[in-house]
Each structure stands twice: as structure tokens, then as C-alpha cells.
Scaffold this motif. Sequence first.
Motif: not given
Length: 126
Positions: A66-71, A75-80, A82-93
Motif C-alpha cells: 500500500v505504501t508503494i502504491v500510495s507513493i 507522484g503521478a498526480l504531482l506530475e499531472r 496537482w497541488d501537493p496538498g490535494h494529492a496528499l489529502a487523498l491519503l486520508a482513505v
Amino acid sequence: LVSFACCLLAPAYQSMNPAGFLVYLLVWGWAVVADSAQFSSLCAAYACPNLVGTALTLTTCVGFSVTIVSIQMVGALLERGWDPGHALALLAVGPFVGLGWSYKEWPLHAVVCPAAKDDSHDDMPQ
């Protein structure tokens, strides 16, 4: 619960001063480490005694996966763009699902922790 809150607060990182941001990162790091240890402890306490090692091995493997997939996802969202804060907020799942599975009155809990059906585990979080 703390790691869940830290995930949800991630979009506010831009408004934090450097000292506040450092405290936020330290609290988030502490919470993630504590969640992992708490989860391992619960698995060891509630797994069938003859399967404790297997349960811990399996949950550790799933945790690293899960950690590998999350990282990779962040990373993929940042390359597209996305704001880092919004990408990291998805980790709340992750913490949200973990909190949900820790309640024994939920039907999924009986599948994940079959030993909890036994009345000898009355100290399980509710």
C-alpha cells in the motif's frame, strides 16, 4: 485518527509558517508510525494463536505494498500538475478504512478478525 486529520490538513500546508509546517510534519510522521505499531499489535492480539506469525507477515507485506502504491499515486498526480496538498489529502482513505475495520460491530470485521467473535476479546475497541 491523528494521521487521518493530518491527511485532511495537507491542503493547508501553503498557509503554514516554516515552524508550523515542521511541527505538522513531525506530528504526521509520529502518527503514521504509531498507527503501524498499533495495527500490528491488534493483529497479534486478535489473530488465531497458531497464525500470529502469518498474520503479521501478511499485514506487513500488504502495508508495504500500500505504501508503494500510495507513493506512486502521489507522484503521478504531482506530475499531472496537482497541488501537493490535494494529492496528499487523498491519503486520508487509508486511515479512514483502518478506523472502519477496527470496529467489531461492522460486518467486515468478522471476516478480517474472526477471533473477535469470541467473547474473550471484550477489550477490543468499539
